[in-house]
Design an enzyme around this catalytic site. Structure first.
Site, PDB file in Angstrom:
ATOM      1  N   LYS A  53     -12.107  -1.857   7.098  1.00 57.35           N
ATOM      2  CA  LYS A  53     -11.333  -2.896   7.764  1.00 57.35           C
ATOM      3  C   LYS A  53     -11.651  -2.934   9.261  1.00 57.35           C
ATOM      4  O   LYS A  53     -12.195  -3.899   9.759  1.00 57.35           O
ATOM      5  CB  LYS A  53      -9.849  -2.696   7.485  1.00 57.35           C
ATOM      6  CG  LYS A  53      -9.557  -3.003   6.011  1.00 57.35           C
ATOM      7  CD  LYS A  53      -8.314  -2.374   5.495  1.00 57.35           C
ATOM      8  CE  LYS A  53      -8.219  -2.431   3.977  1.00 57.35           C
ATOM      9  NZ  LYS A  53      -8.430  -3.734   3.370  1.00 57.35           N
ATOM     10  N   ASP A  79      -1.152   6.500   6.779  1.00 50.30           N
ATOM     11  CA  ASP A  79      -2.277   5.671   6.355  1.00 50.30           C
ATOM     12  C   ASP A  79      -2.476   4.603   7.424  1.00 50.30           C
ATOM     13  O   ASP A  79      -1.640   3.707   7.574  1.00 50.30           O
ATOM     14  CB  ASP A  79      -1.953   5.032   4.998  1.00 50.30           C
ATOM     15  CG  ASP A  79      -3.028   4.035   4.554  1.00 50.30           C
ATOM     16  OD1 ASP A  79      -4.023   3.847   5.270  1.00 50.30           O
ATOM     17  OD2 ASP A  79      -2.844   3.443   3.467  1.00 50.30           O
ATOM     18  N   TRP A  96       0.816  -1.224   0.000  1.00 47.00           N
ATOM     19  CA  TRP A  96       0.000   0.000   0.000  1.00 47.00           C
ATOM     20  C   TRP A  96       0.843   1.264   0.000  1.00 47.00           C
ATOM     21  O   TRP A  96       0.550   2.204  -0.744  1.00 47.00           O
ATOM     22  CB  TRP A  96      -1.009  -0.021   1.168  1.00 47.00           C
ATOM     23  CG  TRP A  96      -2.074  -1.022   0.896  1.00 47.00           C
ATOM     24  CD1 TRP A  96      -2.258  -2.225   1.520  1.00 47.00           C
ATOM     25  CD2 TRP A  96      -3.086  -0.971  -0.128  1.00 47.00           C
ATOM     26  NE1 TRP A  96      -3.313  -2.906   0.955  1.00 47.00           N
ATOM     27  CE2 TRP A  96      -3.838  -2.169  -0.051  1.00 47.00           C
ATOM     28  CE3 TRP A  96      -3.428  -0.022  -1.095  1.00 47.00           C
ATOM     29  CZ2 TRP A  96      -4.903  -2.438  -0.910  1.00 47.00           C
ATOM     30  CZ3 TRP A  96      -4.488  -0.294  -1.949  1.00 47.00           C
ATOM     31  CH2 TRP A  96      -5.213  -1.475  -1.853  1.00 47.00           C
TER      32      TRP A  96
END
Lengths: 403, 403
Positions: A225, A201, A117
């Site tokens: 999530k 993040d 990511w």
């Protein structure tokens, strides 16, 4: 409302992930009739006081959970973490241009790459802007026990005299199972830490442990999530870094589309345009539940207890299981990734992994296959999961070994 | 699941708007357990075959409803219509650059301004790009019976020799109550129509009447008015206009953030990153219901019957009610806007309007106040509304007059 099949299923998917049944039961009533007014929650005007109260409650609960000071705004946006790869960069460049009155030219932006990511975020930054600096690439270290994770003091950071516009990192890599130790990133050199806006993040580990908001410029996370359903992305941003990009536009970075301008969202309480009502609503229900259940400290204890069960089992059987993260301190408490070894070659075996996935599915433990880009097994144990679920996984690991 | 209060309430809000109770009841079960597999729909992996089937069914039903040829892709995106104000422009500029191999410099883009939303789209285009041409501004004509709506042949269009990159219009102005007559925009000069990509914002009237997809480059709409809950925006785009913007990037327009790049969504079946599952799911349930109930032709008949009841009542009492759109042919079938006049002065009266809103609320007819920017009354009669709801409004109008 039939919940029988639900009660028997253990969904360990990496996201969109499982949500607590009581939250979903409340949401099921809420979409039919919210608060007894005869209108479902998704049918409310986003300008109504009912919805404004809803989003304010969600914001306040999140503020409590993460101890977010009033100098930080909380924005409810769309587009997922991926949209924030672009938006955080562009807004921090605008903040930088504003602070420096457009003087000094294009500043560097620093990226920590620790997995898939952050790698994507770095790639997006390079699409949109230069100069972009990769200050460290930890991907080669992660699986190699002989390559320690280098301390931030050794990273190839931009000099503070270059006035970097931001440092970007991903706190937990959902695909790779790599999670920074708590506040590891705070080991940056003090002057750098104080002068450079730090962007995190936290999509896949937010609310599973404390995060020091005050040492960040931006903390963002997609909901799907550890928070709620997909469709909302929450951005916590220091208010003094939120500027009108049109007042400071420089030719060295692209003009920012309106929906990505933090100032529009901040000045309008996330209601610049129609927000994604259902994902915000359910996220808010989740925040409330977590407040009532003891907050982030309690969530962290529970996460640790769940993850320990599985990691201990991996350690006990190094001939069968191999964690994909070689450094125990950096193994994710949320996404537990490992390979299964062939009994003879001691190499990762896709057929053994397929056998384990099948055993899990036969026992209604689902979505444990690793991400298609890396393979292996991934057990995601987010906040909504229980110790019983981790126990069930461990019992299946035992059964797998015996068979 | 308690639906008693719901059954008594008539929600005529302009969006997020009411949805059919049976659709919401199915969704309530679906978020607990989708298809009996023990996992709620928002807990499914977006990479699972279950979710891929869901989104494909939604796409196929929409294709049937709007007769969308295979040369057009259907994209499920985030960010609302507002994000498309930026995205359609940037993607059409990339398509133009690709077609002309980057030759010829910055092309003009043409905007039809007919109310608040097209006005905002025009403003966003001017933020991001030049040259932007306002080909007509209908806002002064709308409320003035002496100013006819000028035919497209008279608009100040860019010359086709200038190769305009697009023409943009909004088919139904939710706030202003102005709706183009069907295919009015097709009265553009033939050469222009054939050479210039035409982009339509159909957020508030999609599926309420046929739209000739083949004569458009892009038709887009946010879900939260005539389709489903907020949080998904659907873009129908001609495939040959979807290009890789990085392959043709020109300095005369801004680089496009990844989540706005149509090609990423098209090449990945709208799963480039995690999609907003719940809004897509419920939109799909709505599409299915509409297919089963006779499609767009039937929806148009029903819309016409509902709107006619209210507009006839306005016409019968010109001393009390004044439609905000002076030209009967251009009055929206979805958002019926009018002012209420003072009995003595015959001027619009906010206190009379407040009295009507109050009467409605006492009778559980809610969200009929006009948009804060224009005032007056707005009765939104989207696809999910019924003839009985329109009848109830008309009976309250009668009661209001008597009192």
């Amino acid at each position: 409302m039939n919940t029988d099949a639900r009660a028997q299923t253990v969904n360990l998917g990496a996201g969109p992930s499982m949500l607590p049944t009581d939250v979903l039961m409340e949401a099921a009533q809420g979409i039919i009739d919210y608060g007894g007014a005869g209108i479902g929650v998704t049918e409310l005007s986003h300008r109504s006081s009912t919805f404004k109260n809803l989003i304010m409650q969600a914001e306040n609960d999140l503020r409590t959970l993460l101890d977010i000071p009033s100098e930080y705004a909380i924005l409810f946006l769309q587009g997922g973490g991926t949209e924030q790869f672009s938006a955080t960069l562009l807004n921090m460049l605008a903040a930088h241009a504003s602070k420096h009155n457009g003087q000094g030219g294009a500043p560097p932006v620093d990226y920590v790459v620790s997995g898939s990511w952050s790698g994507k975020a770095y790639k997006e930054a390079r699409r949109l802007y230069e100069p972009v600096r990769q200050v460290v690439d930890l991907r080669k270290n992660i699986g190699d026990a002989t390559q320690p994770i280098p301390a931030p003091s050794t990273w190839n950071l931009s000099s503070v005299d270059e006035n970097p516009a931001m440092l970007y990192y991903c706190d937990n890599e959902t695909i790779d199972g790599f999670e920074f130790t708590q506040d590891f990133i705070q080991q940056l050199p003090e002057e750098y830490r104080q002068r450079v806006p730090i962007v995190a993040d936290c999509s896949s580990n937010i609310l599973s442990r404390p995060v020091d908001i005050r040492s960040h410029a931006v903390v963002f996370f997609g909901a799907q999530k550890n928070v709620g359903p997909s469709g909302v992305t929450i951005v916590i941003v220091r208010r003094d870094l939120v500027v009108d990009p049109d007042a400071v536009q420089q030719s060295y970075y692209p003009r920012i589309p309106t929906t990505m301008v933090y100032k529009n969202a901040m000045d309008n309480g996330s209601l610049y345009n129609t927000p994604p009502i259902f994902p915000i609503y359910v996220s808010g229900l989740g925040f409330r539940k977590l407040v009532e259940e003891g907050g982030v400290a309690r969530a962290q204890e529970r996460a640790h207890a769940r993850a320990k069960l599985v990691y201990d089992k991996l350690e006990q059987h190094p001939d069968v299981f191999k964690p994909t993260v070689a450094h125990a301190d950096f193994r994710s408490q949320m996404n537990l990734t490992f390979r299964i070894l062939d009994a003879n070659t001691r190499e990762p075996s896709e057929s053994e992994e397929a056998r384990f996935v099948k055993l899990c599915e036969e026992n209604k433990v689902v979505q444990v296959k690793g991400h298609r880009s890396v393979g292996g097994i991934r057990i995601s144990l987010y906040n909504a999961s229980t110790l019983e679920m981790a126990q069930k996984v461990v019992s299946l690991m035992d059964q797998f070994i015996k068979e």
